[in-house]
Design a protein around this motif. Structure first.
Motif, PDB file in Angstrom:
ATOM      1  N   LEU A  63      -2.252   0.831   9.654  1.00  0.00           N
ATOM      2  CA  LEU A  63      -2.476   0.330   8.298  1.00  0.00           C
ATOM      3  C   LEU A  63      -1.968  -1.101   8.131  1.00  0.00           C
ATOM      4  N   LEU A  67       0.860  -1.177   0.000  1.00  0.00           N
ATOM      5  CA  LEU A  67       0.000   0.000   0.000  1.00  0.00           C
ATOM      6  C   LEU A  67       0.892   1.221   0.000  1.00  0.00           C
ATOM      7  N   ARG A  68       0.690   2.094  -0.970  1.00  0.00           N
ATOM      8  CA  ARG A  68       1.407   3.377  -1.001  1.00  0.00           C
ATOM      9  C   ARG A  68       0.442   4.416  -0.450  1.00  0.00           C
ATOM     10  N   PHE A  69       0.870   5.089   0.602  1.00  0.00           N
ATOM     11  CA  PHE A  69      -0.003   6.016   1.322  1.00  0.00           C
ATOM     12  C   PHE A  69       0.720   7.337   1.542  1.00  0.00           C
ATOM     13  N   VAL A  78      -6.070  12.510   2.872  1.00  0.00           N
ATOM     14  CA  VAL A  78      -5.374  11.421   2.188  1.00  0.00           C
ATOM     15  C   VAL A  78      -5.142  11.867   0.749  1.00  0.00           C
ATOM     16  N   LEU A  93      -9.184  -2.995   2.831  1.00  0.00           N
ATOM     17  CA  LEU A  93      -8.552  -1.963   2.004  1.00  0.00           C
ATOM     18  C   LEU A  93      -9.066  -1.987   0.569  1.00  0.00           C
ATOM     19  N   ARG A 121     -10.007   6.645   7.056  1.00  0.00           N
ATOM     20  CA  ARG A 121      -9.580   8.033   7.280  1.00  0.00           C
ATOM     21  C   ARG A 121     -10.044   8.516   8.653  1.00  0.00           C
ATOM     22  N   LEU A 124     -12.189   3.716   2.502  1.00  0.00           N
ATOM     23  CA  LEU A 124     -11.308   4.866   2.730  1.00  0.00           C
ATOM     24  C   LEU A 124     -11.930   5.873   3.698  1.00  0.00           C
ATOM     25  N   ALA A 176      -0.301  11.473   2.926  1.00  0.00           N
ATOM     26  CA  ALA A 176      -1.346  12.303   3.523  1.00  0.00           C
ATOM     27  C   ALA A 176      -0.764  13.632   3.970  1.00  0.00           C
ATOM     28  N   GLU A 206      -2.807  10.195  -1.366  1.00  0.00           N
ATOM     29  CA  GLU A 206      -2.478   9.039  -2.202  1.00  0.00           C
ATOM     30  C   GLU A 206      -2.789   7.779  -1.421  1.00  0.00           C
ATOM     31  N   PHE A 207      -3.494   6.851  -2.080  1.00  0.00           N
ATOM     32  CA  PHE A 207      -3.883   5.597  -1.457  1.00  0.00           C
ATOM     33  C   PHE A 207      -3.938   4.558  -2.554  1.00  0.00           C
TER      34      PHE A 207
END
Length: 158
Positions: free
Chosen positions: A113, A82-84, A152, A121, A131, A127, A86, A154-155
């Motif tokens: 996460l 997961l690329r996250f 957020v 997910l 969040r 989301l 915020a 990028e998710f």
């Protein structure tokens, strides 16, 4: 046996005067309507000024970016990532406090996460719930009143 042949008369031509008058009136009314709107006769500029005056100033906020995180999810060969990314919305007087606590905020988000199930997910509506959970954790870490929101940016789940 011969009957007098009636002379064939061409049909009477219709006058083009009504068409010409209609065209001239349409042009005049169209031009007059354009001028009335363009000059402000119909829509006064006072209404626009009132709308502009009704706009409230932006609140005294700032955004503290969080470093992008890549979180491994799952076990063994089925591991996914997961690329996250915020940003934290804070009041301007609290920028330095939240910036100081950024590593702790990243730790809390990373731990949360990693604990979330991959099926949660993948749910498109998850989301919103995630969040809210992350925002609550960030507010606990940063202290009451410092963090207003978590955005957020990028998710991406691969």
């Amino acid at each position: 046996m011969s009957e007098p042949q009636a002379e064939a008369q061409p049909p009477a031509r219709k006058s083009k005067l009504p068409l010409l008058i209609g065209l001239v009136l349409a042009l005049l009314l169209g031009g007059g309507g354009f001028y009335a709107v363009y000059s402000g006769m119909l829509f006064s500029s006072h209404a626009q000024e009132e709308e502009e005056a009704a706009v409230e100033p932006l609140p005294d906020i700032a955004f503290v970016p969080l470093a992008p995180m890549v979180i491994s999810l799952g076990k063994g060969g089925s591991a996914r990532h997961l690329r996250f990314t915020a940003q934290v919305e804070v009041s301007k007087p609290h920028i330095s406090d939240v910036t100081l606590l950024t590593p702790r905020i990243l730790d809390v988000l990373n731990g949360y996460l990693r604990a979330v199930d991959v099926r949660d997910l993948e749910d498109p509506t998850a989301l919103i719930r995630l969040r809210a959970q992350m925002l609550r954790r960030v507010q606990i870490v940063a202290g009451d009143g410092r963090v207003r929101d978590l955005l957020v940016t990028e998710f991406v789940l691969n």
